[in-house]
Design a protein around this motif. Structure first.
Motif, PDB file in Angstrom:
ATOM      1  N   ARG A   4       0.808  -1.217   0.000  1.00 25.28           N
ATOM      2  CA  ARG A   4       0.000   0.000   0.000  1.00 25.28           C
ATOM      3  C   ARG A   4       0.845   1.273   0.000  1.00 25.28           C
ATOM      4  NH1 ARG A   4      -3.413  -1.153   4.052  1.00 25.28           N
ATOM      5  NH2 ARG A   4      -3.302   0.693   5.347  1.00 25.28           N
ATOM      6  N   GLU A   5       1.919   1.279   0.735  1.00 22.18           N
ATOM      7  CA  GLU A   5       2.736   2.500   0.763  1.00 22.18           C
ATOM      8  C   GLU A   5       3.395   2.745  -0.598  1.00 22.18           C
ATOM      9  OE1 GLU A   5       5.420   2.930   4.048  1.00 22.18           O
ATOM     10  OE2 GLU A   5       3.865   2.262   5.449  1.00 22.18           O
ATOM     11  N   HIS A   6       3.865   1.662  -1.210  1.00 20.18           N
ATOM     12  CA  HIS A   6       4.489   1.809  -2.528  1.00 20.18           C
ATOM     13  C   HIS A   6       3.469   2.318  -3.550  1.00 20.18           C
ATOM     14  CE1 HIS A   6       6.657   0.650  -6.232  1.00 20.18           C
ATOM     15  NE2 HIS A   6       7.743   0.793  -5.492  1.00 20.18           N
ATOM     16  N   SER A  12      -7.150   1.350   0.847  1.00 24.33           N
ATOM     17  CA  SER A  12      -6.384   2.072  -0.168  1.00 24.33           C
ATOM     18  C   SER A  12      -7.071   3.395  -0.534  1.00 24.33           C
ATOM     19  CB  SER A  12      -6.263   1.204  -1.427  1.00 24.33           C
ATOM     20  OG  SER A  12      -5.722   1.954  -2.488  1.00 24.33           O
ATOM     21  N   GLU A  26       1.045   4.337  -3.088  1.00 25.12           N
ATOM     22  CA  GLU A  26       0.600   5.727  -2.874  1.00 25.12           C
ATOM     23  C   GLU A  26       1.013   6.569  -4.061  1.00 25.12           C
ATOM     24  OE1 GLU A  26       1.719   7.689   0.810  1.00 25.12           O
ATOM     25  OE2 GLU A  26       0.799   6.021   1.921  1.00 25.12           O
TER      26      GLU A  26
END
Lengths: 287, 287
Positions: A165-167, A215, A169
Protein backbone atom coordinates in the motif's frame (compact mmCIF):
# COMPACT_ATOMS: atom_id res chain seq x y z
CA UNK A 1 -23.43 -4.34 -27.74
CA UNK A 2 -25.39 -5.74 -30.68
CA UNK A 3 -27.97 -8.47 -29.95
CA UNK A 4 -26.03 -10.86 -32.29
CA UNK A 5 -22.75 -10.50 -30.37
CA UNK A 6 -24.55 -10.82 -27.05
CA UNK A 7 -26.19 -14.02 -28.23
CA UNK A 8 -22.89 -15.58 -29.25
CA UNK A 9 -21.18 -14.67 -25.98
CA UNK A 10 -24.15 -15.95 -23.97
CA UNK A 11 -24.10 -19.22 -25.93
CA UNK A 12 -20.55 -19.97 -24.73
CA UNK A 13 -21.91 -20.15 -21.17
CA UNK A 14 -20.25 -18.55 -18.14
CA UNK A 15 -17.84 -21.34 -17.23
CA UNK A 16 -14.18 -21.03 -18.20
CA UNK A 17 -14.14 -24.07 -20.49
CA UNK A 18 -11.65 -24.43 -23.35
CA UNK A 19 -14.53 -23.88 -25.82
CA UNK A 20 -15.58 -20.67 -24.11
CA UNK A 21 -12.04 -19.33 -23.79
CA UNK A 22 -10.93 -20.28 -27.29
CA UNK A 23 -14.24 -19.37 -28.90
CA UNK A 24 -14.39 -15.95 -27.29
CA UNK A 25 -10.80 -15.13 -28.23
CA UNK A 26 -11.31 -16.19 -31.86
CA UNK A 27 -14.56 -14.24 -32.14
CA UNK A 28 -13.13 -11.10 -30.57
CA UNK A 29 -9.91 -11.30 -32.61
CA UNK A 30 -12.03 -11.23 -35.73
CA UNK A 31 -13.83 -8.12 -34.48
CA UNK A 32 -10.61 -6.31 -33.60
CA UNK A 33 -9.66 -3.47 -35.94
CA UNK A 34 -5.90 -3.99 -35.54
CA UNK A 35 -3.31 -1.60 -34.25
CA UNK A 36 -3.64 2.02 -35.35
CA UNK A 37 -1.18 2.91 -38.13
CA UNK A 38 0.34 5.71 -36.02
CA UNK A 39 1.00 3.58 -32.94
CA UNK A 40 4.64 2.79 -32.25
CA UNK A 41 5.65 -0.12 -30.01
CA UNK A 42 8.87 -0.82 -28.15
CA UNK A 43 8.76 -4.45 -27.05
CA UNK A 44 10.25 -6.54 -24.28
CA UNK A 45 11.89 -3.99 -22.04
CA UNK A 46 13.13 -5.72 -18.91
CA UNK A 47 11.76 -4.34 -15.62
CA UNK A 48 13.15 -7.01 -13.29
CA UNK A 49 15.42 -10.04 -12.98
CA UNK A 50 13.01 -12.71 -14.27
CA UNK A 51 12.58 -13.60 -17.94
CA UNK A 52 8.85 -12.74 -17.50
CA UNK A 53 9.56 -9.28 -16.05
CA UNK A 54 9.04 -7.59 -19.40
CA UNK A 55 6.92 -4.77 -20.71
CA UNK A 56 5.92 -3.26 -24.04
CA UNK A 57 5.43 0.49 -24.51
CA UNK A 58 2.94 2.03 -26.95
CA UNK A 59 2.81 5.66 -28.05
CA UNK A 60 1.57 7.88 -30.85
CA UNK A 61 3.55 10.95 -31.88
CA UNK A 62 5.84 12.37 -29.21
CA UNK A 63 3.91 12.59 -25.96
CA UNK A 64 5.25 14.77 -23.14
CA UNK A 65 4.20 14.14 -19.56
CA UNK A 66 1.20 12.08 -20.68
CA UNK A 67 -0.85 9.75 -18.43
CA UNK A 68 0.50 6.19 -18.32
CA UNK A 69 -1.96 3.31 -18.73
CA UNK A 70 -0.66 -0.13 -17.72
CA UNK A 71 -2.48 -3.38 -18.54
CA UNK A 72 -1.84 -6.66 -16.69
CA UNK A 73 -3.14 -9.76 -18.49
CA UNK A 74 -5.09 -12.65 -16.95
CA UNK A 75 -4.63 -16.40 -17.29
CA UNK A 76 -5.46 -18.05 -13.98
CA UNK A 77 -2.05 -17.15 -12.46
CA UNK A 78 -0.45 -19.93 -14.52
CA UNK A 79 -0.51 -18.71 -18.13
CA UNK A 80 -1.08 -15.76 -20.45
CA UNK A 81 1.09 -13.13 -22.02
CA UNK A 82 1.13 -9.45 -22.90
CA UNK A 83 1.54 -10.33 -26.57
CA UNK A 84 1.09 -13.46 -28.65
CA UNK A 85 2.46 -13.43 -32.18
CA UNK A 86 -0.39 -13.21 -34.70
CA UNK A 87 -2.95 -12.13 -32.07
CA UNK A 88 -4.17 -8.59 -31.47
CA UNK A 89 -4.24 -9.29 -27.69
CA UNK A 90 -3.16 -7.58 -25.52
CA UNK A 91 -1.39 -5.09 -27.73
CA UNK A 92 -4.94 -3.79 -28.20
CA UNK A 93 -4.73 -2.38 -24.66
CA UNK A 94 -1.48 -0.55 -25.33
CA UNK A 95 -2.81 0.72 -28.65
CA UNK A 96 -5.98 1.95 -26.91
CA UNK A 97 -3.83 4.06 -24.59
CA UNK A 98 -1.70 5.39 -27.46
CA UNK A 99 -4.83 6.34 -29.44
CA UNK A 100 -5.95 8.43 -26.46
CA UNK A 101 -2.62 10.26 -26.33
CA UNK A 102 -1.40 8.35 -23.27
CA UNK A 103 1.61 6.09 -22.90
CA UNK A 104 0.39 2.49 -23.04
CA UNK A 105 2.23 -0.27 -21.19
CA UNK A 106 1.47 -3.99 -21.24
CA UNK A 107 3.36 -6.17 -18.83
CA UNK A 108 3.87 -9.80 -18.12
CA UNK A 109 4.87 -11.34 -14.79
CA UNK A 110 6.08 -14.54 -13.11
CA UNK A 111 3.66 -17.44 -13.17
CA UNK A 112 2.49 -20.08 -10.71
CA UNK A 113 3.09 -22.77 -9.59
CA UNK A 114 6.81 -21.90 -9.75
CA UNK A 115 6.04 -18.49 -8.32
CA UNK A 116 3.53 -18.04 -5.54
CA UNK A 117 1.86 -15.18 -3.74
CA UNK A 118 3.14 -12.48 -3.30
CA UNK A 119 4.99 -12.77 -6.64
CA UNK A 120 2.16 -10.79 -8.33
CA UNK A 121 2.29 -7.74 -6.03
CA UNK A 122 6.10 -7.90 -6.09
CA UNK A 123 6.26 -7.90 -9.90
CA UNK A 124 3.79 -5.01 -10.01
CA UNK A 125 6.02 -3.17 -7.55
CA UNK A 126 9.04 -3.75 -9.79
CA UNK A 127 7.13 -2.61 -12.88
CA UNK A 128 5.91 0.56 -11.16
CA UNK A 129 9.44 1.16 -9.89
CA UNK A 130 10.77 0.90 -13.43
CA UNK A 131 8.05 3.19 -14.79
CA UNK A 132 8.61 5.81 -12.10
CA UNK A 133 12.29 5.91 -13.06
CA UNK A 134 12.03 5.57 -16.84
CA UNK A 135 8.60 6.33 -18.29
CA UNK A 136 9.39 10.04 -18.69
CA UNK A 137 11.90 9.01 -21.37
CA UNK A 138 8.93 7.62 -23.31
CA UNK A 139 6.77 10.73 -22.79
CA UNK A 140 4.89 9.50 -19.70
CA UNK A 141 4.21 11.27 -16.42
CA UNK A 142 5.36 9.04 -13.50
CA UNK A 143 2.86 10.85 -11.24
CA UNK A 144 -0.10 9.78 -13.38
CA UNK A 145 0.14 5.99 -13.66
CA UNK A 146 -3.13 4.05 -13.97
CA UNK A 147 -2.91 0.28 -13.44
CA UNK A 148 -5.45 -2.03 -15.04
CA UNK A 149 -5.85 -5.77 -15.05
CA UNK A 150 -8.26 -8.51 -16.00
CA UNK A 151 -8.99 -11.71 -14.02
CA UNK A 152 -5.67 -12.84 -12.45
CA UNK A 153 -4.26 -9.51 -13.67
CA UNK A 154 -6.94 -7.65 -11.69
CA UNK A 155 -6.11 -9.80 -8.67
CA UNK A 156 -2.42 -8.90 -9.00
CA UNK A 157 -3.16 -5.18 -9.29
CA UNK A 158 -5.52 -5.44 -6.31
CA UNK A 159 -2.81 -7.37 -4.45
CA UNK A 160 -0.31 -4.60 -5.17
CA UNK A 161 -2.73 -1.90 -3.92
CA UNK A 162 -3.63 -3.95 -0.86
CA UNK A 163 -0.33 -5.56 0.15
CA UNK A 164 2.17 -2.92 -1.05
CA UNK A 165 0.00 0.00 0.00
CA UNK A 166 2.74 2.50 0.76
CA UNK A 167 4.49 1.81 -2.53
CA UNK A 168 1.16 2.26 -4.35
CA UNK A 169 0.60 5.73 -2.87
CA UNK A 170 0.43 8.19 -5.73
CA UNK A 171 -0.91 5.67 -8.25
CA UNK A 172 -3.60 7.70 -10.05
CA UNK A 173 -6.18 4.93 -10.40
CA UNK A 174 -6.85 1.24 -10.92
CA UNK A 175 -9.18 -0.54 -13.36
CA UNK A 176 -10.07 -4.00 -12.01
CA UNK A 177 -12.00 -6.18 -14.46
CA UNK A 178 -13.48 -9.48 -13.22
CA UNK A 179 -11.03 -10.16 -10.42
CA UNK A 180 -11.02 -12.30 -7.30
CA UNK A 181 -10.36 -10.15 -4.26
CA UNK A 182 -11.01 -12.26 -1.21
CA UNK A 183 -9.09 -15.53 -0.89
CA UNK A 184 -11.09 -16.34 2.23
CA UNK A 185 -14.37 -16.71 0.35
CA UNK A 186 -13.43 -17.51 -3.27
CA UNK A 187 -13.81 -20.94 -4.83
CA UNK A 188 -10.74 -23.08 -4.08
CA UNK A 189 -10.04 -24.17 -7.67
CA UNK A 190 -6.78 -25.54 -9.06
CA UNK A 191 -5.64 -22.17 -10.43
CA UNK A 192 -5.93 -20.51 -7.05
CA UNK A 193 -4.20 -23.51 -5.45
CA UNK A 194 -1.30 -23.18 -7.88
CA UNK A 195 -0.72 -19.59 -6.77
CA UNK A 196 -1.77 -19.58 -3.12
CA UNK A 197 -0.77 -23.16 -2.27
CA UNK A 198 -2.80 -26.26 -1.53
CA UNK A 199 -3.32 -25.52 2.14
CA UNK A 200 -6.28 -23.18 2.32
CA UNK A 201 -5.38 -22.15 5.85
CA UNK A 202 -2.50 -20.19 4.37
CA UNK A 203 -4.75 -18.12 2.11
CA UNK A 204 -6.02 -15.59 4.66
CA UNK A 205 -3.07 -13.22 4.51
CA UNK A 206 -3.35 -13.11 0.70
CA UNK A 207 -6.86 -11.60 0.77
CA UNK A 208 -6.98 -8.15 -0.84
CA UNK A 209 -10.30 -7.11 0.68
CA UNK A 210 -9.17 -5.25 3.80
CA UNK A 211 -6.29 -3.58 1.98
CA UNK A 212 -8.51 -2.48 -0.92
CA UNK A 213 -10.92 -0.88 1.53
CA UNK A 214 -7.99 0.96 3.12
CA UNK A 215 -6.38 2.07 -0.17
CA UNK A 216 -6.84 5.68 -1.27
CA UNK A 217 -6.28 4.86 -4.95
CA UNK A 218 -9.51 5.46 -6.99
CA UNK A 219 -10.78 2.16 -8.37
CA UNK A 220 -13.11 1.28 -11.22
CA UNK A 221 -14.33 -2.28 -10.74
CA UNK A 222 -16.25 -4.16 -13.39
CA UNK A 223 -17.93 -7.53 -13.64
CA UNK A 224 -19.44 -9.16 -16.72
CA UNK A 225 -23.01 -10.39 -16.99
CA UNK A 226 -21.76 -13.82 -18.14
CA UNK A 227 -18.87 -14.05 -15.66
CA UNK A 228 -18.88 -17.30 -13.64
CA UNK A 229 -20.78 -17.30 -10.33
CA UNK A 230 -17.63 -16.91 -8.26
CA UNK A 231 -16.81 -13.56 -9.88
CA UNK A 232 -20.38 -12.39 -9.23
CA UNK A 233 -20.09 -13.39 -5.58
CA UNK A 234 -16.80 -11.54 -5.27
CA UNK A 235 -18.29 -8.42 -6.87
CA UNK A 236 -21.28 -8.57 -4.52
CA UNK A 237 -18.91 -8.86 -1.59
CA UNK A 238 -16.91 -5.81 -2.74
CA UNK A 239 -20.16 -3.83 -3.03
CA UNK A 240 -21.37 -4.97 0.37
CA UNK A 241 -18.16 -4.41 2.33
CA UNK A 242 -17.23 -1.18 0.56
CA UNK A 243 -20.68 0.34 1.18
CA UNK A 244 -20.73 -0.87 4.79
CA UNK A 245 -17.36 0.85 5.36
CA UNK A 246 -17.72 4.02 3.28
CA UNK A 247 -21.51 4.51 3.12
CA UNK A 248 -21.16 4.93 -0.66
CA UNK A 249 -21.03 2.33 -3.41
CA UNK A 250 -17.75 1.48 -5.10
CA UNK A 251 -17.71 2.17 -8.85
CA UNK A 252 -18.79 -1.36 -9.77
CA UNK A 253 -19.67 -1.43 -13.46
CA UNK A 254 -21.98 -4.21 -14.62
CA UNK A 255 -21.11 -5.11 -18.22
CA UNK A 256 -24.30 -6.31 -19.90
CA UNK A 257 -23.80 -8.95 -22.57
CA UNK A 258 -20.11 -9.49 -21.79
CA UNK A 259 -18.39 -12.65 -20.57
CA UNK A 260 -15.24 -13.13 -18.53
CA UNK A 261 -12.88 -12.34 -21.42
CA UNK A 262 -14.79 -10.08 -23.77
CA UNK A 263 -14.50 -6.68 -22.02
CA UNK A 264 -10.72 -6.29 -22.53
CA UNK A 265 -10.90 -8.12 -25.87
CA UNK A 266 -13.57 -5.70 -27.13
CA UNK A 267 -11.17 -2.76 -26.90
CA UNK A 268 -10.08 -1.86 -30.39
CA UNK A 269 -13.28 -3.22 -31.97
CA UNK A 270 -16.44 -1.32 -32.97
CA UNK A 271 -18.06 -2.40 -29.65
CA UNK A 272 -16.97 0.66 -27.83
CA UNK A 273 -18.83 0.61 -24.49
CA UNK A 274 -15.94 -0.82 -22.45
CA UNK A 275 -13.44 1.46 -24.17
CA UNK A 276 -15.64 4.47 -23.31
CA UNK A 277 -16.00 3.30 -19.72
CA UNK A 278 -12.27 2.81 -19.14
CA UNK A 279 -11.28 5.96 -21.03
CA UNK A 280 -13.80 7.98 -18.98
CA UNK A 281 -12.25 6.73 -15.75
CA UNK A 282 -8.65 7.31 -16.89
CA UNK A 283 -9.56 10.81 -18.04
CA UNK A 284 -11.16 11.53 -14.67
CA UNK A 285 -8.33 10.31 -12.45
CA UNK A 286 -5.53 11.81 -14.56
CA UNK A 287 -7.34 15.02 -15.64
CA UNK B 1 -20.55 12.23 -19.95
CA UNK B 2 -18.32 15.23 -20.57
CA UNK B 3 -16.03 16.34 -17.70
CA UNK B 4 -17.77 19.76 -17.67
CA UNK B 5 -21.24 18.28 -17.11
CA UNK B 6 -19.91 15.89 -14.49
CA UNK B 7 -18.31 18.78 -12.64
CA UNK B 8 -21.55 20.77 -12.55
CA UNK B 9 -23.59 17.79 -11.32
CA UNK B 10 -20.99 16.96 -8.68
CA UNK B 11 -20.97 20.58 -7.50
CA UNK B 12 -24.69 20.39 -6.60
CA UNK B 13 -23.80 17.73 -4.00
CA UNK B 14 -25.74 14.51 -3.45
CA UNK B 15 -28.40 15.80 -1.06
CA UNK B 16 -31.87 16.53 -2.38
CA UNK B 17 -31.79 20.25 -1.59
CA UNK B 18 -33.91 22.80 -3.47
CA UNK B 19 -30.72 24.12 -5.13
CA UNK B 20 -29.70 20.66 -6.30
CA UNK B 21 -33.19 19.75 -7.55
CA UNK B 22 -33.90 23.08 -9.24
CA UNK B 23 -30.36 23.50 -10.54
CA UNK B 24 -30.23 20.03 -12.06
CA UNK B 25 -33.61 20.42 -13.73
CA UNK B 26 -32.70 23.80 -15.23
CA UNK B 27 -29.34 22.55 -16.46
CA UNK B 28 -30.78 19.37 -17.98
CA UNK B 29 -33.73 21.24 -19.56
CA UNK B 30 -31.23 23.42 -21.37
CA UNK B 31 -29.42 20.33 -22.67
CA UNK B 32 -32.63 18.67 -23.87
CA UNK B 33 -33.11 18.62 -27.64
CA UNK B 34 -36.92 18.88 -27.45
CA UNK B 35 -39.53 16.50 -28.74
CA UNK B 36 -38.83 14.94 -32.15
CA UNK B 37 -40.88 16.58 -34.93
CA UNK B 38 -42.49 13.24 -35.86
CA UNK B 39 -43.65 12.37 -32.33
CA UNK B 40 -47.39 12.59 -31.75
CA UNK B 41 -48.85 12.87 -28.24
CA UNK B 42 -52.32 12.12 -26.90
CA UNK B 43 -52.53 13.67 -23.45
CA UNK B 44 -54.47 13.05 -20.27
CA UNK B 45 -56.24 9.79 -20.94
CA UNK B 46 -57.96 8.65 -17.77
CA UNK B 47 -56.96 5.19 -16.51
CA UNK B 48 -58.77 5.28 -13.15
CA UNK B 49 -61.22 7.16 -10.98
CA UNK B 50 -58.84 9.76 -9.51
CA UNK B 51 -57.98 13.06 -11.16
CA UNK B 52 -54.28 11.96 -11.05
CA UNK B 53 -54.99 8.63 -12.80
CA UNK B 54 -53.93 10.00 -16.18
CA UNK B 55 -51.53 9.00 -18.87
CA UNK B 56 -50.03 10.47 -22.05
CA UNK B 57 -49.29 8.32 -25.11
CA UNK B 58 -46.42 9.00 -27.53
CA UNK B 59 -45.96 7.43 -30.96
CA UNK B 60 -44.23 8.01 -34.29
CA UNK B 61 -45.89 6.89 -37.52
CA UNK B 62 -48.42 4.08 -37.15
CA UNK B 63 -46.92 1.37 -34.95
CA UNK B 64 -48.47 -2.10 -34.95
CA UNK B 65 -47.92 -4.44 -32.02
CA UNK B 66 -44.93 -2.43 -30.81
CA UNK B 67 -43.30 -2.71 -27.35
CA UNK B 68 -44.87 -0.37 -24.78
CA UNK B 69 -42.54 1.69 -22.57
CA UNK B 70 -44.15 3.26 -19.49
CA UNK B 71 -42.43 5.90 -17.34
CA UNK B 72 -43.47 6.70 -13.76
CA UNK B 73 -42.12 10.01 -12.41
CA UNK B 74 -40.57 10.64 -9.01
CA UNK B 75 -41.17 13.39 -6.48
CA UNK B 76 -40.87 11.93 -2.99
CA UNK B 77 -44.39 10.39 -3.11
CA UNK B 78 -45.86 13.87 -2.56
CA UNK B 79 -45.28 15.77 -5.79
CA UNK B 80 -44.25 15.55 -9.45
CA UNK B 81 -46.06 15.14 -12.71
CA UNK B 82 -45.76 13.39 -16.05
CA UNK B 83 -45.78 16.75 -17.81
CA UNK B 84 -45.24 20.34 -16.76
CA UNK B 85 -46.15 23.06 -19.23
CA UNK B 86 -42.99 24.64 -20.66
CA UNK B 87 -40.74 21.81 -19.45
CA UNK B 88 -39.39 18.93 -21.57
CA UNK B 89 -39.84 16.56 -18.61
CA UNK B 90 -41.09 13.87 -18.60
CA UNK B 91 -42.43 14.00 -22.14
CA UNK B 92 -38.78 13.29 -22.98
CA UNK B 93 -39.36 9.71 -21.76
CA UNK B 94 -42.40 9.21 -23.98
CA UNK B 95 -40.60 10.80 -26.93
CA UNK B 96 -37.59 8.49 -26.33
CA UNK B 97 -39.90 5.49 -26.69
CA UNK B 98 -41.57 6.90 -29.81
CA UNK B 99 -38.17 7.58 -31.41
CA UNK B 100 -37.33 3.91 -30.92
CA UNK B 101 -40.54 2.79 -32.63
CA UNK B 102 -42.23 1.83 -29.36
CA UNK B 103 -45.38 3.20 -27.80
CA UNK B 104 -44.35 5.61 -25.02
CA UNK B 105 -46.57 6.13 -21.99
CA UNK B 106 -46.02 8.58 -19.13
CA UNK B 107 -48.34 8.30 -16.16
CA UNK B 108 -49.11 10.18 -13.03
CA UNK B 109 -50.61 8.76 -9.85
CA UNK B 110 -52.22 9.67 -6.53
CA UNK B 111 -49.97 11.48 -4.05
CA UNK B 112 -49.26 11.28 -0.34
CA UNK B 113 -50.15 12.25 2.32
CA UNK B 114 -53.77 12.02 1.11
CA UNK B 115 -53.00 8.66 -0.43
CA UNK B 116 -50.84 6.12 1.32
CA UNK B 117 -49.26 2.79 0.58
CA UNK B 118 -50.41 0.77 -1.35
CA UNK B 119 -51.84 3.57 -3.52
CA UNK B 120 -48.73 3.37 -5.75
CA UNK B 121 -48.98 -0.35 -6.57
CA UNK B 122 -52.74 0.03 -6.97
CA UNK B 123 -52.41 2.89 -9.45
CA UNK B 124 -49.79 0.94 -11.37
CA UNK B 125 -52.21 -1.99 -11.45
CA UNK B 126 -54.95 0.26 -12.84
CA UNK B 127 -52.61 1.72 -15.46
CA UNK B 128 -51.44 -1.74 -16.58
CA UNK B 129 -55.06 -2.88 -16.64
CA UNK B 130 -55.96 0.03 -18.92
CA UNK B 131 -52.95 -0.61 -21.18
CA UNK B 132 -53.71 -4.31 -21.48
CA UNK B 133 -57.23 -3.44 -22.64
CA UNK B 134 -56.49 -0.40 -24.79
CA UNK B 135 -52.88 -0.02 -25.88
CA UNK B 136 -53.41 -2.09 -29.03
CA UNK B 137 -55.60 0.74 -30.31
CA UNK B 138 -52.50 2.94 -30.14
CA UNK B 139 -50.25 0.38 -31.86
CA UNK B 140 -48.87 -1.25 -28.70
CA UNK B 141 -48.49 -4.93 -27.82
CA UNK B 142 -50.13 -5.58 -24.42
CA UNK B 143 -47.85 -8.61 -24.00
CA UNK B 144 -44.69 -6.48 -24.20
CA UNK B 145 -45.10 -3.78 -21.57
CA UNK B 146 -41.93 -2.46 -19.90
CA UNK B 147 -42.43 -0.37 -16.75
CA UNK B 148 -39.85 2.21 -15.73
CA UNK B 149 -39.66 4.65 -12.87
CA UNK B 150 -37.31 7.02 -11.12
CA UNK B 151 -37.00 7.58 -7.34
CA UNK B 152 -40.56 7.34 -5.89
CA UNK B 153 -41.62 6.16 -9.37
CA UNK B 154 -39.11 3.30 -9.14
CA UNK B 155 -40.43 2.48 -5.68
CA UNK B 156 -44.00 2.36 -7.03
CA UNK B 157 -43.02 0.09 -9.93
CA UNK B 158 -41.07 -2.13 -7.50
CA UNK B 159 -44.10 -2.10 -5.19
CA UNK B 160 -46.33 -3.23 -8.05
CA UNK B 161 -43.94 -6.08 -8.97
CA UNK B 162 -43.55 -7.10 -5.33
CA UNK B 163 -47.04 -6.59 -3.89
CA UNK B 164 -49.21 -7.27 -6.95
CA UNK B 165 -47.05 -10.10 -8.20
CA UNK B 166 -49.70 -12.16 -9.94
CA UNK B 167 -51.05 -9.13 -11.75
CA UNK B 168 -47.51 -8.26 -12.86
CA UNK B 169 -46.95 -11.67 -14.44
CA UNK B 170 -46.27 -11.15 -18.13
CA UNK B 171 -44.75 -7.69 -17.70
CA UNK B 172 -41.75 -7.83 -20.05
CA UNK B 173 -39.33 -5.90 -17.87
CA UNK B 174 -38.79 -3.12 -15.35
CA UNK B 175 -36.28 -0.26 -15.29
CA UNK B 176 -35.76 0.94 -11.72
CA UNK B 177 -33.67 4.12 -11.40
CA UNK B 178 -32.54 5.26 -7.95
CA UNK B 179 -35.35 3.74 -5.94
CA UNK B 180 -35.88 2.81 -2.30
CA UNK B 181 -36.80 -0.86 -2.03
CA UNK B 182 -36.68 -1.81 1.62
CA UNK B 183 -38.79 0.22 4.04
CA UNK B 184 -37.26 -1.72 6.93
CA UNK B 185 -33.79 -0.25 6.37
CA UNK B 186 -34.29 3.06 4.52
CA UNK B 187 -33.92 6.47 6.16
CA UNK B 188 -37.16 7.49 7.87
CA UNK B 189 -37.47 10.94 6.27
CA UNK B 190 -40.61 13.08 6.00
CA UNK B 191 -41.37 11.97 2.43
CA UNK B 192 -41.42 8.31 3.39
CA UNK B 193 -43.51 9.18 6.47
CA UNK B 194 -46.06 10.97 4.30
CA UNK B 195 -46.56 7.81 2.24
CA UNK B 196 -45.99 4.99 4.73
CA UNK B 197 -47.29 6.77 7.85
CA UNK B 198 -45.54 8.13 10.91
CA UNK B 199 -45.45 4.85 12.80
CA UNK B 200 -42.40 3.01 11.53
CA UNK B 201 -43.69 -0.27 12.94
CA UNK B 202 -46.23 -0.27 10.13
CA UNK B 203 -43.60 -0.06 7.39
CA UNK B 204 -42.53 -3.70 7.30
CA UNK B 205 -45.30 -5.00 5.05
CA UNK B 206 -44.55 -2.22 2.52
CA UNK B 207 -40.99 -3.48 1.87
CA UNK B 208 -40.46 -4.54 -1.76
CA UNK B 209 -37.32 -6.57 -1.14
CA UNK B 210 -38.73 -10.07 -0.66
CA UNK B 211 -41.24 -9.61 -3.45
CA UNK B 212 -38.63 -8.30 -5.88
CA UNK B 213 -36.45 -11.33 -5.20
CA UNK B 214 -39.47 -13.57 -5.91
CA UNK B 215 -40.57 -11.73 -9.07
CA UNK B 216 -39.79 -13.29 -12.45
CA UNK B 217 -39.90 -9.96 -14.29
CA UNK B 218 -36.43 -9.01 -15.65
CA UNK B 219 -35.17 -5.88 -13.90
CA UNK B 220 -32.55 -3.29 -14.80
CA UNK B 221 -31.60 -1.39 -11.65
CA UNK B 222 -29.48 1.73 -11.71
CA UNK B 223 -27.98 4.03 -9.13
CA UNK B 224 -26.18 7.32 -9.69
CA UNK B 225 -22.68 8.13 -8.49
CA UNK B 226 -23.97 11.32 -6.81
CA UNK B 227 -27.15 9.77 -5.41
CA UNK B 228 -27.59 10.39 -1.66
CA UNK B 229 -26.12 7.79 0.72
CA UNK B 230 -29.49 6.16 1.38
CA UNK B 231 -29.91 5.22 -2.29
CA UNK B 232 -26.38 3.75 -2.31
CA UNK B 233 -27.19 1.69 0.78
CA UNK B 234 -30.38 0.44 -0.84
CA UNK B 235 -28.53 -0.50 -4.03
CA UNK B 236 -25.87 -2.35 -2.03
CA UNK B 237 -28.61 -4.22 -0.21
CA UNK B 238 -30.26 -5.23 -3.50
CA UNK B 239 -26.89 -6.50 -4.78
CA UNK B 240 -26.20 -8.38 -1.56
CA UNK B 241 -29.59 -10.04 -1.12
CA UNK B 242 -30.10 -10.77 -4.81
CA UNK B 243 -26.67 -12.44 -5.12
CA UNK B 244 -27.14 -14.37 -1.88
CA UNK B 245 -30.46 -15.73 -3.22
CA UNK B 246 -29.67 -16.27 -6.90
CA UNK B 247 -25.85 -16.68 -6.89
CA UNK B 248 -25.70 -14.10 -9.69
CA UNK B 249 -25.62 -10.31 -9.55
CA UNK B 250 -28.70 -8.30 -10.42
CA UNK B 251 -28.26 -5.93 -13.35
CA UNK B 252 -27.26 -2.98 -11.16
CA UNK B 253 -25.93 -0.21 -13.38
CA UNK B 254 -23.66 2.36 -11.74
CA UNK B 255 -24.11 5.69 -13.51
CA UNK B 256 -20.80 7.56 -13.29
CA UNK B 257 -21.12 11.33 -13.09
CA UNK B 258 -24.90 11.32 -12.64
CA UNK B 259 -26.91 12.57 -9.69
CA UNK B 260 -30.34 11.54 -8.40
CA UNK B 261 -32.25 13.34 -11.16
CA UNK B 262 -29.94 13.51 -14.15
CA UNK B 263 -30.27 9.97 -15.60
CA UNK B 264 -33.91 10.33 -16.70
CA UNK B 265 -33.43 14.04 -17.46
CA UNK B 266 -30.48 13.22 -19.77
CA UNK B 267 -32.71 11.27 -22.13
CA UNK B 268 -33.31 13.37 -25.21
CA UNK B 269 -30.01 15.25 -24.80
CA UNK B 270 -26.65 14.59 -26.47
CA UNK B 271 -25.51 12.72 -23.32
CA UNK B 272 -26.67 9.38 -24.58
CA UNK B 273 -25.24 6.79 -22.16
CA UNK B 274 -28.44 6.36 -20.13
CA UNK B 275 -30.58 6.31 -23.26
CA UNK B 276 -28.34 3.56 -24.70
CA UNK B 277 -28.50 1.61 -21.45
CA UNK B 278 -32.30 1.71 -21.16
CA UNK B 279 -32.85 1.12 -24.89
CA UNK B 280 -30.53 -1.89 -24.77
CA UNK B 281 -32.52 -3.41 -21.93
CA UNK B 282 -35.91 -2.73 -23.55
CA UNK B 283 -34.68 -4.22 -26.82
CA UNK B 284 -33.47 -7.31 -24.98
CA UNK B 285 -36.63 -8.02 -22.98
CA UNK B 286 -39.04 -7.26 -25.81
CA UNK B 287 -36.96 -8.66 -28.71
Amino acid sequence: MTPAIRKKLEAFGPNLTPDMLGGTQAMMAEMNNGMHADTKVVRDISYGPDERNRLDIFTQGSPQGAPVFVFVHGGGFVMGDKHTEGSPFYSNMGDFAARHGWVGVTITYRLAPDNRFPSGPDDLMAAVEWLRANVADHGGDPERIVLSGQSAGATHVAGYLAHRREHAEGIAGAVLMSGIYDTMTCEPNQFAEAYYGKDRKGWGPASCMAGLLASEVPIQFSVAEFDPDDFHQQAAQVVEQWTATKHRLPEMQYLSGHNHLSPALSIGSDQREVERMVAGFVGRVTG
